[in-house]
Design a protein around this motif. Structure first.
Motif, PDB file in Angstrom:
ATOM      1  N   MET A   1      34.601 -42.120  -7.664  1.00  0.00           N
ATOM      2  CA  MET A   1      35.883 -42.207  -8.360  1.00  0.00           C
ATOM      3  C   MET A   1      37.002 -42.064  -7.336  1.00  0.00           C
ATOM      4  O   MET A   1      36.987 -41.160  -6.516  1.00  0.00           O
ATOM      5  CB  MET A   1      35.968 -41.076  -9.388  1.00  0.00           C
ATOM      6  CG  MET A   1      37.117 -41.184 -10.346  1.00  0.00           C
ATOM      7  SD  MET A   1      37.042 -39.790 -11.493  1.00  0.00           S
ATOM      8  CE  MET A   1      35.413 -40.023 -12.184  1.00  0.00           C
ATOM      9  N   SER A   2      37.969 -42.968  -7.368  1.00  0.00           N
ATOM     10  CA  SER A   2      39.066 -42.925  -6.401  1.00  0.00           C
ATOM     11  C   SER A   2      40.392 -42.866  -7.135  1.00  0.00           C
ATOM     12  O   SER A   2      40.727 -43.760  -7.904  1.00  0.00           O
ATOM     13  CB  SER A   2      39.016 -44.177  -5.508  1.00  0.00           C
ATOM     14  OG  SER A   2      40.101 -44.188  -4.629  1.00  0.00           O
ATOM     15  N   TRP A   3      41.138 -41.794  -6.914  1.00  0.00           N
ATOM     16  CA  TRP A   3      42.424 -41.637  -7.587  1.00  0.00           C
ATOM     17  C   TRP A   3      43.511 -41.400  -6.549  1.00  0.00           C
ATOM     18  O   TRP A   3      43.266 -40.877  -5.470  1.00  0.00           O
ATOM     19  CB  TRP A   3      42.390 -40.447  -8.547  1.00  0.00           C
ATOM     20  CG  TRP A   3      41.441 -40.625  -9.678  1.00  0.00           C
ATOM     21  CD1 TRP A   3      41.164 -41.779 -10.336  1.00  0.00           C
ATOM     22  CD2 TRP A   3      40.638 -39.611 -10.292  1.00  0.00           C
ATOM     23  NE1 TRP A   3      40.249 -41.560 -11.315  1.00  0.00           N
ATOM     24  CE2 TRP A   3      39.901 -40.229 -11.316  1.00  0.00           C
ATOM     25  CE3 TRP A   3      40.477 -38.248 -10.092  1.00  0.00           C
ATOM     26  CZ2 TRP A   3      39.024 -39.546 -12.127  1.00  0.00           C
ATOM     27  CZ3 TRP A   3      39.610 -37.565 -10.895  1.00  0.00           C
ATOM     28  CH2 TRP A   3      38.894 -38.212 -11.889  1.00  0.00           C
ATOM     29  N   SER A   4      44.736 -41.744  -6.866  1.00  0.00           N
ATOM     30  CA  SER A   4      45.869 -41.503  -5.978  1.00  0.00           C
ATOM     31  C   SER A   4      46.337 -40.062  -6.109  1.00  0.00           C
ATOM     32  O   SER A   4      45.767 -39.272  -6.846  1.00  0.00           O
ATOM     33  CB  SER A   4      47.003 -42.460  -6.333  1.00  0.00           C
ATOM     34  OG  SER A   4      47.414 -42.225  -7.666  1.00  0.00           O
ATOM     35  N   GLY A  21      44.502 -38.076  -8.472  1.00  0.00           N
ATOM     36  CA  GLY A  21      44.188 -36.806  -7.860  1.00  0.00           C
ATOM     37  C   GLY A  21      42.796 -36.315  -8.205  1.00  0.00           C
ATOM     38  O   GLY A  21      41.967 -37.056  -8.686  1.00  0.00           O
ATOM     39  N   MET A  22      42.530 -35.014  -7.964  1.00  0.00           N
ATOM     40  CA  MET A  22      41.237 -34.409  -8.262  1.00  0.00           C
ATOM     41  C   MET A  22      41.304 -33.667  -9.592  1.00  0.00           C
ATOM     42  O   MET A  22      42.306 -33.040  -9.906  1.00  0.00           O
ATOM     43  CB  MET A  22      40.832 -33.438  -7.165  1.00  0.00           C
ATOM     44  CG  MET A  22      40.516 -34.067  -5.838  1.00  0.00           C
ATOM     45  SD  MET A  22      39.794 -32.846  -4.707  1.00  0.00           S
ATOM     46  CE  MET A  22      41.068 -31.585  -4.714  1.00  0.00           C
ATOM     47  N   THR A  23      40.212 -33.723 -10.346  1.00  0.00           N
ATOM     48  CA  THR A  23      40.126 -32.981 -11.591  1.00  0.00           C
ATOM     49  C   THR A  23      39.279 -31.734 -11.363  1.00  0.00           C
ATOM     50  O   THR A  23      38.083 -31.836 -11.099  1.00  0.00           O
ATOM     51  CB  THR A  23      39.493 -33.838 -12.702  1.00  0.00           C
ATOM     52  OG1 THR A  23      40.183 -35.081 -12.781  1.00  0.00           O
ATOM     53  CG2 THR A  23      39.584 -33.118 -14.030  1.00  0.00           C
ATOM     54  N   LEU A  24      39.882 -30.578 -11.460  1.00  0.00           N
ATOM     55  CA  LEU A  24      39.185 -29.324 -11.242  1.00  0.00           C
ATOM     56  C   LEU A  24      38.515 -28.857 -12.530  1.00  0.00           C
ATOM     57  O   LEU A  24      38.952 -29.214 -13.628  1.00  0.00           O
ATOM     58  CB  LEU A  24      40.159 -28.266 -10.734  1.00  0.00           C
ATOM     59  CG  LEU A  24      40.877 -28.593  -9.420  1.00  0.00           C
ATOM     60  CD1 LEU A  24      41.879 -27.498  -9.084  1.00  0.00           C
ATOM     61  CD2 LEU A  24      39.878 -28.795  -8.287  1.00  0.00           C
ATOM     62  N   PRO A  25      37.468 -28.037 -12.426  1.00  0.00           N
ATOM     63  CA  PRO A  25      36.792 -27.568 -13.634  1.00  0.00           C
ATOM     64  C   PRO A  25      37.717 -26.920 -14.658  1.00  0.00           C
ATOM     65  O   PRO A  25      37.570 -27.127 -15.863  1.00  0.00           O
ATOM     66  CB  PRO A  25      35.770 -26.568 -13.082  1.00  0.00           C
ATOM     67  CG  PRO A  25      35.444 -27.097 -11.724  1.00  0.00           C
ATOM     68  CD  PRO A  25      36.755 -27.638 -11.200  1.00  0.00           C
ATOM     69  N   LYS A  26      38.701 -26.142 -14.205  1.00  0.00           N
ATOM     70  CA  LYS A  26      39.597 -25.474 -15.154  1.00  0.00           C
ATOM     71  C   LYS A  26      40.468 -26.476 -15.916  1.00  0.00           C
ATOM     72  O   LYS A  26      40.996 -26.160 -16.984  1.00  0.00           O
ATOM     73  CB  LYS A  26      40.478 -24.448 -14.444  1.00  0.00           C
ATOM     74  CG  LYS A  26      41.472 -25.038 -13.461  1.00  0.00           C
ATOM     75  CD  LYS A  26      42.308 -23.949 -12.809  1.00  0.00           C
ATOM     76  CE  LYS A  26      43.333 -24.534 -11.835  1.00  0.00           C
ATOM     77  NZ  LYS A  26      44.149 -23.477 -11.202  1.00  0.00           N
ATOM     78  N   LEU A 183      32.939 -32.641  -8.065  1.00  0.00           N
ATOM     79  CA  LEU A 183      34.015 -32.704  -9.053  1.00  0.00           C
ATOM     80  C   LEU A 183      33.884 -33.922  -9.965  1.00  0.00           C
ATOM     81  O   LEU A 183      34.509 -33.961 -11.031  1.00  0.00           O
ATOM     82  CB  LEU A 183      35.372 -32.718  -8.345  1.00  0.00           C
ATOM     83  CG  LEU A 183      35.746 -31.430  -7.607  1.00  0.00           C
ATOM     84  CD1 LEU A 183      37.091 -31.595  -6.901  1.00  0.00           C
ATOM     85  CD2 LEU A 183      35.786 -30.237  -8.564  1.00  0.00           C
ATOM     86  N   ASP A 184      33.061 -34.891  -9.568  1.00  0.00           N
ATOM     87  CA  ASP A 184      32.914 -36.113 -10.358  1.00  0.00           C
ATOM     88  C   ASP A 184      31.621 -36.166 -11.171  1.00  0.00           C
ATOM     89  O   ASP A 184      31.458 -37.055 -12.011  1.00  0.00           O
ATOM     90  CB  ASP A 184      32.949 -37.345  -9.441  1.00  0.00           C
ATOM     91  CG  ASP A 184      34.261 -37.474  -8.691  1.00  0.00           C
ATOM     92  OD1 ASP A 184      35.288 -37.041  -9.228  1.00  0.00           O
ATOM     93  OD2 ASP A 184      34.249 -38.012  -7.565  1.00  0.00           O
TER      94      ASP A 184
END
Length: 311
Positions: A1-4, A21-26, A183-184
């Motif tokens: 997964m590639s996000w800006s 961006g990154m999606t964190l568990p919280k 994270l993915d």
């Protein structure tokens, strides 16, 4: 997964809306205090669920072993690591059958966390679990951390297809090797059709995890009442299995008079299936027999019950 950059997150019906961006568990699991939730009602006046998981894995002799009972001479890792590979292989050849016999005698509903490759490399074990009516849960293709896999979705798909080909149905649940997730990973699992996971050890009740494909349910698993932790990592004597598991159960059973609880027991054939440890499991299961209001369910039974409660 590639996000800006510049992440934008929204929690809409448990579907993650991402702008970059990154999606964190919280970000996937909003905080919820267990004392503030609406009640979860179990059938027939029951108050608690015990979920029993047997982990069956394939260890590759050409790689470093996932666990070690015998450290190498002078502390330098060696490949091939024959003694630790053989320690695990004992569980496949002997220990599994002790666990199977014990769980059959107590008529326990079991979830089998199985590496997809085991269906081909140890078909005798997979056949015995299928014949016993155990639920099959994906546990990776073989015992490697998800962080070491280049294409997670491909490995997840291969695992699901291996189990589907052997059992006739796709697994609904997933436990990553060593509970490892990037994270993915959870988004890949949702894409592949997985409905629940055991990796997120953060609650005594099921919790919805937001993904790009909709919610995946986290069912309470365990790192504490897990024979890996007690024996392989913390190196307790065998009696710790009964003592800690009973203490965990007693507290959750007490609390379940007010709030429904789920307790997991995680077993490995090469650990609890050893001759000097199997009696610890038998003692705990005998203790459970005297407790009213306890359901011994599989992961998919918990999944269906929880979805019906929250529908």
């Amino acid at each position: 997964m590639s996000w800006s950059n510049n992440i934008i997150l929204a929690f809409e019906n448990h579907r993650l809306v991402v702008g970059g961006g990154m999606t964190l568990p919280k970000d996937r699991v909003p905080y919820s205090a267990i004392v503030d939730r609406p009640p979860l009602m179990l059938p027939d006046g029951a108050r608690m669920i015990v979920w029993t998981i047997v982990n069956v894995e394939e260890w590759d002799i050409e790689r470093a072993m996932p666990r070690a009972v015998l450290t190498p001479p002078m502390g330098q890792p060696l490949i091939p690591d024959l003694p630790n590979w053989a320690w695990h292989e004992y569980g496949m050849r002997v220990g599994f059958w002790r666990l199977l016999d014990c769980l059959k005698r107590f008529d326990i509903a079991v979830t089998l966390a199985i590496n997809g490759s085991v269906c081909a490399t140890y078909p005798r074990i997979a056949s015995a679990a299928l014949e016993a009516g155990w639920e099959f849960m994906g546990h990776g293709l073989n015992q490697r951390p998800m962080h070491h896999i280049e294409d997670e979705l491909d490995i997840i798909t291969q695992t699901i297809e291996a189990i589907r080909a052997f059992t006739g149905r796709a697994p609904r649940g997933w436990e990553s090797p060593g509970l490892t997730e990037t994270l993915d990973t959870i988004d890949h699992l949702a894409t592949a059709g997985i409905e629940y996971v055991a990796d997120w050890v953060l609650d005594d009740q099921p919790v919805d995890i937001a993904t790009e494909k909709g919610p995946v349910l986290s069912i309470p698993y365990t790192v504490e009442t897990n024979d890996i932790t007690m024996i392989a990592l913390q190196q307790h004597q065998s009696g710790e299995i009964f003592a800690r598991t009973k203490a965990q159960f007693d507290q959750l059973y007490h609390e379940s008079a007010e709030i429904t609880r789920i307790m997991a027991i995680s077993l490995h054939p090469y650990i609890t299936g050893a001759p000097h440890r199997i009696g610890q499991l038998e003692s705990f299961l005998s203790y459970l027999n005297d407790k009213p209001g306890v359901l011994m369910w599989t992961g998919e039974q918990i999944l269906d019950w929880y979805r019906s409660q929250r529908s």
